[in-house]
Design a protein around this motif. Structure first.
Motif, PDB file in Angstrom:
ATOM      1  N   ALA A  32       0.856  -1.187   0.000  1.00 31.27           N
ATOM      2  CA  ALA A  32       0.000   0.000   0.000  1.00 31.27           C
ATOM      3  C   ALA A  32       0.892   1.237   0.000  1.00 31.27           C
ATOM      4  N   SER A  33       0.688   2.102  -0.985  1.00 31.02           N
ATOM      5  CA  SER A  33       1.483   3.318  -1.072  1.00 31.02           C
ATOM      6  C   SER A  33       0.709   4.371  -1.854  1.00 31.02           C
ATOM      7  N   GLU A  34       0.665   5.569  -1.306  1.00 33.74           N
ATOM      8  CA  GLU A  34       0.020   6.689  -1.988  1.00 33.74           C
ATOM      9  C   GLU A  34       0.924   7.236  -3.089  1.00 33.74           C
ATOM     10  N   GLU A  35       2.226   7.011  -2.952  1.00 37.06           N
ATOM     11  CA  GLU A  35       3.193   7.527  -3.921  1.00 37.06           C
ATOM     12  C   GLU A  35       3.701   6.406  -4.809  1.00 37.06           C
ATOM     13  N   ALA A  36       4.169   6.782  -5.990  1.00 34.14           N
ATOM     14  CA  ALA A  36       4.733   5.807  -6.916  1.00 34.14           C
ATOM     15  C   ALA A  36       6.001   5.198  -6.323  1.00 34.14           C
ATOM     16  N   GLY A  51       1.002  -5.313   2.890  1.00 35.69           N
ATOM     17  CA  GLY A  51       1.556  -4.463   3.919  1.00 35.69           C
ATOM     18  C   GLY A  51       1.697  -3.022   3.469  1.00 35.69           C
ATOM     19  N   TYR A  52       2.303  -2.230   4.345  1.00 39.23           N
ATOM     20  CA  TYR A  52       2.475  -0.813   4.073  1.00 39.23           C
ATOM     21  C   TYR A  52       3.928  -0.420   4.363  1.00 39.23           C
ATOM     22  N   LEU A  53       4.357   0.679   3.727  1.00 40.01           N
ATOM     23  CA  LEU A  53       5.726   1.162   3.883  1.00 40.01           C
ATOM     24  C   LEU A  53       5.982   1.629   5.303  1.00 40.01           C
ATOM     25  N   VAL A  54       7.157   1.276   5.807  1.00 43.97           N
ATOM     26  CA  VAL A  54       7.560   1.719   7.143  1.00 43.97           C
ATOM     27  C   VAL A  54       8.514   2.880   7.013  1.00 43.97           C
ATOM     28  N   GLU A  55       9.381   2.823   6.036  1.00 41.34           N
ATOM     29  CA  GLU A  55      10.319   3.912   5.778  1.00 41.34           C
ATOM     30  C   GLU A  55      10.723   3.866   4.316  1.00 41.34           C
TER      31      GLU A  55
END
Length: 148
Positions: free
Chosen positions: A116-120, A141-145
């Protein structure tokens, strides 16, 4: 990561042999496993041997797939809440989501990690992803850093 390939229905395979294979699968709990039904290759000694009934071989392959699916679901469930390194492989237009793979996954063969990421995201970069779910054998999952 421990993976394997198993051929079921090899000429001469008995019910006892197959039960031994199932017991080994349950004991070892491979991270990934692929099973195949034996097919004769012209000119090989096995091609001349008595073959296992094709329906029996198909049932055996289905049993292995069921056992391995449960094992993989348990492994994936244990990953929830963990932060893992993921190599970004691309973007899926149908699902409108980026995807990647872990060090243990072969491209286009093994499972994916949906990110999941709002950015490319840039294909070929390594990212830290917190696993928060599983979808049909894949992780999500989603980005942590940012990239590593």
């Amino acid at each position: 990561t421990i993976t394997s390939d198993i051929i079921v229905g090899f000429p001469g395979e008995t019910e006892e042999d197959f039960e031994g294979t199932l017991a080994m699968l349950r004991r070892v709990e491979f991270d990934m496993l692929y099973s195949f039904i034996y097919s004769a290759r012209k000119g090989t000694p096995a091609a001349e041997m008595e073959h296992v009934d094709s329906e029996v071989a198909q049932q055996r392959a289905a049993m292995i797939e069921t056992i391995q699916s449960r094992i993989m679901d348990d492994c994936n469930e244990a990953m929830i809440g963990n932060v893992i390194e993921v190599l970004v492989d691309g973007y899926d237009e149908e699902y409108e989501q980026f995807f990647g793979r872990t060090y243990a996954d072969s491209p286009d063969i093994d499972g994916r990690v949906w990110i999941a990421s709002e950015e490319a995201l840039v294909e070929g970069t390594f990212l830290r992803v917190c696993i928060d779910g599983m979808i049909d054998g894949d992780l999500s999952g989603y980005l942590v850093e940012e990239e590593i």
